[in-house]
Design an enzyme around this catalytic site. Structure first.
Site, PDB file in Angstrom:
ATOM      1  CD  GLU A 200      -1.221   0.489   3.636  1.00  0.00           C
ATOM      2  OE1 GLU A 200      -1.934  -0.638   3.982  1.00  0.00           O
ATOM      3  OE2 GLU A 200      -1.944   1.803   3.818  1.00  0.00           O
ATOM      4  CB  ALA A 201       4.075   2.355   1.447  1.00  0.00           C
TER       5      ALA A 201
END
Lengths: 335, 258, 335, 258
Positions: B52-53
């Protein structure tokens, strides 16, 4: 387009774009030298009561030096955007509940208290469970979107997160029906931090910045923040920036201070530079268990320390940082 | 190399087998990451993973500690922003996500915010949603891998952080969540569970070798149906165990947690 | 949050995110080889009646080869997003009003007909003034935002453009009051093109793309488009992409076709590669004045031509492209 | 080097003088670009220019042909997206923008969409807004440089593409446009015009050397006030002309258009 639901969480910053514009109208925008120490940057740009935010994700690319300095200068009653805030949140909490006032007054929470796979911060739990810090709930993406709304100069952005949950009930978002499609959609309000700190790989003296690896929400945060402190691994000449303008992630006019802080994300990870110091982070988590031991630990690593270089020297100095560089490049595995 | 295996190894194998080839998965550190890496080495060489980053399709040299650390975009095809990843999920391009929580209810809703007390002064403050609420709202199929006990499997959550099927059939759609998305499987140290097509309540799909249905029910704080015929989970094969132990997690970061 | 005003322009594409999700659910997402010719890409991915969009700005970084192929294959009744569309719009208009059917049926207009400082396209004017192409008005930014909304998977985005103007009246946007601040704000609907074409510097066989210089709206367009044709100056190995993933602008899962087309933006400008061929663009504008002359011109430069290489060979070939490279790097000025 | 000058040179000098040092300007090609380059060489070395396609603070080697061509980000400090530029304007960081149009009305509203006929079948179809409507909605001060004649300076536009003061005092704010922003100056080949503080209607600030008020009024299709005391425009200085001709536009791309 009626409001179908309104979350009950408090809004800790003004989402008005017209009022933000008035601030930005007076922000200097010439290419001027902004290099200064972290101590000066925090003195000039972080005020008691400010809404503060910082860049990075988890323990990666965090502006540790600015957080230390906020503690050393004893800033009070900050509001904070906790978006996968791990070691950074742990540091801010070290200003609460230890008899040195209250650094943290309110927090917009997407992810705090935890350090991902490393477990929960005992002291951060203590602080939040005491009820002394006011909380509003969000998610990583919706908090990032609040920065994006501010960066775009609009008072809200639509999103399909939060729907149906208590996270929505404790947020300050609302639900409306899309006028074009009738779909339910959540609106999240813009978030203009008073001040933000972002650690980057390279910056010139004016504040033009380069970031390598994932950018998380930092491009939007940089643009959303009313004041911005950049710490960088390295200052580079403006001519380098101009040689390849496609690589500039943050333009100078967003930036108020440029501080050269080698190893500035330590004990966090800085992609393509050094890996996180898991041993030192474990020491933090362990020291926090006992409040007296934590006080002593903070004295040693923050309050007795003049600047960031002295901090990492106390943590093993250059040999330790060389080891972390080897870990980053997997050289320790014989590659 | 022993054919014996621990519960963590079994859970990782169960999770890996659920990931179809040519699909996409937004994953976290630990078990999900090990499961995806194992699936890529077994039946799903074209499984694409995202963090997700901002990491897209990395070639993981070792387990990431954080979903944002350097490993999460090691030799990736793109290192981008969190918004870009979340928006890719929201557009419907991501098939699987793995989530966890301190509590899960019969509809697969998750709590990772607080336990006990009230919201303003909780007994235990937990991290909050992180990206879980977003991923559970956007990805097609939500998988949960967790330890199985009554404190965790509860009839009513202290706080509904992340949406499963909410209150049952049609509730996600009524809330505005995308049609066709939702909880898919729960993999525990006792069983593999899924959701009843009609009621959207959790039910047991297969029991792990040596585990009884009574044992699973005793570890669950709500009424638990069964999908007939109730199967016994296939134990890890020697090939799975070999890859898991030698290539995926040689340092036993995850499989050593048992 | 009532609708205070609704623009009367037609909406040429469905803004529903749930319906777009259904499309994307079935879009292949594995790393597979997508290299093919432009002819094949257009045959497979551009259909009669499609909503089409293309990347670049003005005459810079435009997918000329795809536009030529659309004309050659005689696609009909396209809808188009005209966002500083200069030579690209001129090319699409060449499929109307010349007895070969109607390539262009409808257009969302931010900027069309003109070629910036070079003047207006006579034939594009003829086509639009005939009334045979249905129009809705936007602005460069609001049209870009419509791609961004689609890329974000939301049915609309808010903006403070358009307010108070006839551009708003002829758009399909609406005005609402912000539920957080009461500020008036315009909502623009998401735009998911059926197919888009973007010219980039480098791509691997899977469609991971690099762009140098300004990205205009192409990162959002790439993500908004249901199908995407990439033309690139150069194919590069996947390993190059993995060496520096920070430089990837478009990820493979957005892409359906990768076509290696050296000089693919000609006669437009490709930053860091070659400057625009102003002389050839003047020939276009001049030929368009007379409809018979324009027919002959199109025969020579498009319809009698097999592929893009043959096109630029008819325009002066490699010597001309070398000259344009010298112009790009200012080498012709003795620098 | 002659002290004589043409109308284009005068207009560029007038525009350049209005650009304060340390400010920002979102500019287009041609006259605005020449004016900004001249201002940087005269009194405003810290004037920052931006191009809407994504170029920030370029060091222009030559005049761009397009606001998106390679020159527009030559040795820039950033080459970014159009949205990033527009959003910078919208946040209130950009002080000046230059716009043009086929028609301008007494309130500084502009038409660049169509003339004559009706919208669906116009007599003359023009390009449309481009970025003009956005920039006029976001930047603090709108400047227009244009040829002065009655077909252009009209009481009522055929199409209001880009907002000036709309219908007069308070109209921008009532429409939702940001307080404190709006039309600033119009520079023509006859005069420099501004707007009346009360009525927001255009009025003459200074007449170019040798031009009479009657001449300006004859070239204007609406009633035109005067800001007292009515000045005479300062002609270009030798220093301005030298820089303009030798450094800014040596190939006479812009100044040769007269």
């Amino acid at each position: 387009m009626d409001i179908l639901f309104q979350g009950g969480g408090a809004l800790w910053a003004d989402p008005s774009t017209d009022r933000a514009r008035r601030f930005f109208a007076d922000k200097p925008r010439a290419l001027i030298d902004k290099v200064m120490t972290v101590a000066e940057a925090v003195r000039r740009f972080v005020h008691d009561g400010d809404y503060f935010a910082c860049g990075g994700f988890g323990c990666a690319r965090i502006p540790t030096a600015v957080l230390h300095e906020i503690l050393r200068q004893g800033r009070q009653h900050l509001r904070f955007a906790g978006h996968t805030a791990t070691h950074d949140f742990q540091l801010l909490c070290a200003g609460n509940g230890l008899g040195q006032g209250q650094t943290l007054a309110a927090v917009d929470i997407a992810y705090v208290v935890g350090l991902e796979a490393r477990g929960l911060s005992p002291h951060a739990r203590r602080v939040l469970e005491s009820g002394e810090v006011a909380c509003t709930e969000w998610t990583n993406y919706t908090l990032a979107l609040r920065f994006k709304a501010a960066a775009m100069g609009v008072p809200f952005l639509p999103v399909h997160s939060l729907l149906g949950t208590d996270t929505l009930r404790h947020s300050a978002a609302c639900v409306v029906a899309c006028p074009f499609t009738g779909e339910k959609v959540v609106l999240v309000p813009a978030l203009y931090p008073d001040v933000a700190a972002i650690h980057v790989h390279e910056a010139d003296r004016y504040g033009n910045c380069r970031i390598r690896g994932t950018t998380v929400a930092d491009l939007d945060l940089a643009r959303a923040a009313k004041r911005l402190i950049i710490t960088c691994e390295r200052l580079i000449p403006n001519d380098d920036i101009r040689q390849d303008p496609s690589r500039t992630a943050i333009p100078f006019f967003c930036v108020d201070a440029v501080c050269e802080v080698p190893y500035g994300s330590y004990p966090g990870n800085m992609p393509y530079e050094y890996f996180s110091d898991e041993e030192h982070i474990r020491q933090w988590l362990s020291a926090e268990k006992d409040i007296e031991e934590f006080r002593t630990f903070l004295q040693k690593y923050i309050f007795e320390v003049r600047d960031f270089t002295e901090y990492w020297q106390r943590c093993g100095g250059l040999p330790r940082l060389q080891e972390l560089r080897r870990q980053e490049f997997l050289l320790h595995r014989g590659l | 190399m022993s054919a014996a295996y621990n519960a963590m190894e079994l859970m990782i194998c169960c999770a890996a087998r659920l990931l179809e080839d040519g699909r996409t998965a937004a994953i976290g550190t630990g078990v999900p990451c090990a499961a995806a890496m194992l699936a890529q080495r077994m039946h799903a060489p074209h499984l694409v993973i995202l963090f997700e980053a901002g990491g897209v399709a990395p070639q993981l040299p070792t387990m990431p500690i954080s979903v944002g650390d350097s490993r999460s975009f090691h030799r990736a095809v793109m290192a981008t922003s969190m918004a870009d990843i979340m928006e890719t999920c929201r557009r419907g391009l991501i098939d699987y996500t793995f989530l966890g929580g301190a509590q899960i209810d019969p509809y697969g809703n998750l709590n990772s915010t607080c336990i006990g007390g009230d919201y303003a002064r909780p007994k235990v403050r937990l991290p909050g949603s992180g990206g879980a609420n977003d991923l559970a709202s956007f990805c097609w199929r939500i998988l949960v891998v967790t330890h199985h006990d009554r404190r965790r499997f509860v009839e009513k959550l202290d706080f509904l952080t992340t949406p499963g099927y909410l209150t049952g059939p049609g509730a996600r759609e009524a809330a505005g969540l995308p049609p066709g998305s939702g909880p898919y499987r729960v993999i525990t140290d006792l069983a593999v569970l899924g959701y009843n097509d009609e009621t959207k309540r959790m039910e047991v799909y297969s029991l792990h070798p040596g585990v009884s249905l009574a044992q699973v029910r005793a570890a669950t704080g709500f009424e638990l149906g069964v999908r007939e015929p109730l199967a016994v989970t296939e134990p890890p094969t020697p090939a799975e165990l070999l890859l898991l132990r030698e290539e995926v997690d040689p340092h036993r970061y995850v499989i050593g947690r048992c």
